[in-house]
Design a protein around this motif. Structure first.
Motif, PDB file in Angstrom:
ATOM      1  N   GLU A  40       0.556  -1.222  -0.017  1.00 29.48           N
ATOM      2  CA  GLU A  40      -0.109   0.057  -0.076  1.00 29.48           C
ATOM      3  C   GLU A  40       0.777   1.217   0.070  1.00 29.48           C
ATOM      4  N   ALA A  41       1.994   1.148   0.513  1.00 28.67           N
ATOM      5  CA  ALA A  41       2.714   2.585   0.845  1.00 28.67           C
ATOM      6  C   ALA A  41       3.086   3.147  -0.436  1.00 28.67           C
ATOM      7  N   LEU A  42       3.597   2.548  -1.728  1.00 32.06           N
ATOM      8  CA  LEU A  42       3.866   3.099  -2.846  1.00 32.06           C
ATOM      9  C   LEU A  42       2.473   3.948  -3.346  1.00 32.06           C
ATOM     10  N   LEU A  43       1.353   3.358  -3.270  1.00 33.34           N
ATOM     11  CA  LEU A  43       0.208   3.824  -3.752  1.00 33.34           C
ATOM     12  C   LEU A  43      -0.399   4.979  -2.946  1.00 33.34           C
ATOM     13  N   HIS A  44      -0.280   4.901  -1.645  1.00 32.18           N
ATOM     14  CA  HIS A  44      -0.433   6.046  -0.896  1.00 32.18           C
ATOM     15  C   HIS A  44       0.256   7.076  -1.246  1.00 32.18           C
ATOM     16  N   GLN A  45       1.420   7.050  -1.572  1.00 31.18           N
ATOM     17  CA  GLN A  45       2.648   8.216  -1.979  1.00 31.18           C
ATOM     18  C   GLN A  45       2.125   8.535  -3.433  1.00 31.18           C
ATOM     19  N   GLU A  46       1.856   8.134  -4.077  1.00 31.68           N
ATOM     20  CA  GLU A  46       1.245   8.412  -5.519  1.00 31.68           C
ATOM     21  C   GLU A  46      -0.225   9.302  -5.294  1.00 31.68           C
ATOM     22  N   LEU A  47      -0.975   8.875  -4.365  1.00 30.57           N
ATOM     23  CA  LEU A  47      -2.098   9.541  -4.258  1.00 30.57           C
ATOM     24  C   LEU A  47      -2.031  10.791  -3.227  1.00 30.57           C
ATOM     25  N   ASN A  48      -0.751  11.231  -2.584  1.00 31.47           N
ATOM     26  CA  ASN A  48      -0.635  11.935  -1.742  1.00 31.47           C
ATOM     27  C   ASN A  48      -1.220  11.945  -0.385  1.00 31.47           C
ATOM     28  N   LEU A  49      -1.501  10.777  -0.047  1.00 28.59           N
ATOM     29  CA  LEU A  49      -2.058  10.448   1.085  1.00 28.59           C
ATOM     30  C   LEU A  49      -0.950  10.181   2.457  1.00 28.59           C
ATOM     31  N   SER A  50       0.263   9.668   2.050  1.00 23.54           N
ATOM     32  CA  SER A  50       1.296   9.700   3.047  1.00 23.54           C
ATOM     33  C   SER A  50       2.614   9.629   2.528  1.00 23.54           C
ATOM     34  N   ARG A  51       3.693   9.870   3.181  1.00 23.04           N
ATOM     35  CA  ARG A  51       5.235   9.794   2.600  1.00 23.04           C
ATOM     36  C   ARG A  51       5.625   8.787   3.483  1.00 23.04           C
ATOM     37  N   THR A  52       6.395   7.782   2.884  1.00 21.76           N
ATOM     38  CA  THR A  52       7.062   6.671   3.624  1.00 21.76           C
ATOM     39  C   THR A  52       8.419   6.870   3.606  1.00 21.76           C
ATOM     40  N   TYR A  53       9.156   6.779   4.592  1.00 19.49           N
ATOM     41  CA  TYR A  53      10.589   7.017   4.516  1.00 19.49           C
ATOM     42  C   TYR A  53      11.223   5.594   5.204  1.00 19.49           C
ATOM     43  N   LEU A  54      12.292   5.068   4.455  1.00 19.70           N
ATOM     44  CA  LEU A  54      12.934   3.797   4.897  1.00 19.70           C
ATOM     45  C   LEU A  54      14.282   4.106   5.484  1.00 19.70           C
ATOM     46  N   LEU A  55      14.593   3.556   6.453  1.00 23.79           N
ATOM     47  CA  LEU A  55      15.961   3.581   7.184  1.00 23.79           C
ATOM     48  C   LEU A  55      16.762   2.359   6.716  1.00 23.79           C
ATOM     49  N   ILE A  56      17.764   2.804   5.833  1.00 31.09           N
ATOM     50  CA  ILE A  56      18.538   1.605   5.069  1.00 31.09           C
ATOM     51  C   ILE A  56      19.922   1.581   5.581  1.00 31.09           C
ATOM     52  N   SER A  57      20.433   0.537   5.348  1.00 29.02           N
ATOM     53  CA  SER A  57      21.879  -0.033   5.615  1.00 29.02           C
ATOM     54  C   SER A  57      22.625   0.516   4.613  1.00 29.02           C
ATOM     55  N   LYS A  58      23.493   1.364   4.715  1.00 29.14           N
ATOM     56  CA  LYS A  58      24.366   1.823   3.725  1.00 29.14           C
ATOM     57  C   LYS A  58      25.085   0.709   2.929  1.00 29.14           C
ATOM     58  N   CYS A  59      25.609  -0.467   3.921  1.00 29.50           N
ATOM     59  CA  CYS A  59      26.503  -1.484   3.130  1.00 29.50           C
ATOM     60  C   CYS A  59      25.671  -2.454   2.323  1.00 29.50           C
ATOM     61  N   ASN A  60      24.306  -2.500   2.772  1.00 26.22           N
ATOM     62  CA  ASN A  60      23.657  -3.753   1.799  1.00 26.22           C
ATOM     63  C   ASN A  60      22.184  -3.341   1.543  1.00 26.22           C
ATOM     64  N   ALA A  61      21.735  -1.959   1.943  1.00 26.07           N
ATOM     65  CA  ALA A  61      20.372  -1.825   1.548  1.00 26.07           C
ATOM     66  C   ALA A  61      19.297  -2.246   2.228  1.00 26.07           C
TER      67      ALA A  61
END
Length: 193
Positions: A40-61
């Motif tokens: 759902e998260a990507l669709l919610h972004q496309e519809l401007n319902l929410s913005r999702t942020y990921l905390l990722i590891s720089k070494c392996n994503a």
């Protein structure tokens, strides 16, 4: 022994959700959090319902955690307004940013402590950035006490307080005052009076 994530913060990045991240690898015992991120998260972004942020590891994503943010406003009781604004400013509601979802990958939670607290600090930074163009005084959350009965303790540890004006069945509405420096608030009110 678990390592405090604040000691390793330079090894991680906060990124906007987009295609290409390994969302299906995210692990949570709460299926609702995995389903949201993967379905759902990507669709919610496309519809401007929410913005999702990921905390990722720089070494392996690897995705360590994610949060979805939305606009919000909250009502405060008179005594709550007085505690923040010394009775000088009284609105029907106050601008806020809501943490709509916050989830930590269980595998990383076992090796790193304070990932959730780091996410709250990052949300606070985003809220402060928003204040450059749109007012935002509070961060709110509906703590999911249904799926995690002690989650309110986590938010309380991170300076959130219950919103007395809101009672929601499966959640506990809480808020964080972004500008918790009461002296600065008093000085500002004196300046504009």
């Amino acid at each position: 022994m678990r390592t405090d994530i604040f000691d390793l913060v330079e090894q991680f990045s906060l990124v906007n959700l987009s295609q290409g991240y390994r969302l299906d690898d995210f692990c949570s015992s709460i299926p609702e959090y995995v389903d949201f991120l993967c379905g759902e998260a990507l669709l919610h972004q496309e519809l401007n319902l929410s913005r999702t942020y990921l905390l990722i590891s720089k070494c392996n994503a690897d995705i360590l955690a994610y949060m979805s943010l939305i606009s919000d406003s909250i009502k405060l009781k008179q005594d709550e307004r007085d505690s923040y604004f010394q009775g000088e400013i009284s609105f029907p509601s106050y601008p806020a940013m809501k943490i709509a979802k916050l989830a930590v990958d269980e595998r990383h939670a076992t090796e790193l402590k304070n990932i959730g607290s780091l996410m709250i600090e990052l949300a606070r930074g985003i809220a402060e950035d928003i204040n450059e163009s749109v007012a935002c005084r509070f961060i709110t959350v509906d703590a999911d006490t249904h799926n995690n009965p002690t989650v309110n303790e986590f938010y309380a540890k991170n300076n959130f307080v219950p919103n007395d004006s809101y009672r929601v069945g499966r959640t506990l509405s809480m808020r964080l005052n972004i500008y918790d420096d009461e002296d600065a608030t008093e000085e500002y009110i004196e300046e504009i009076s």
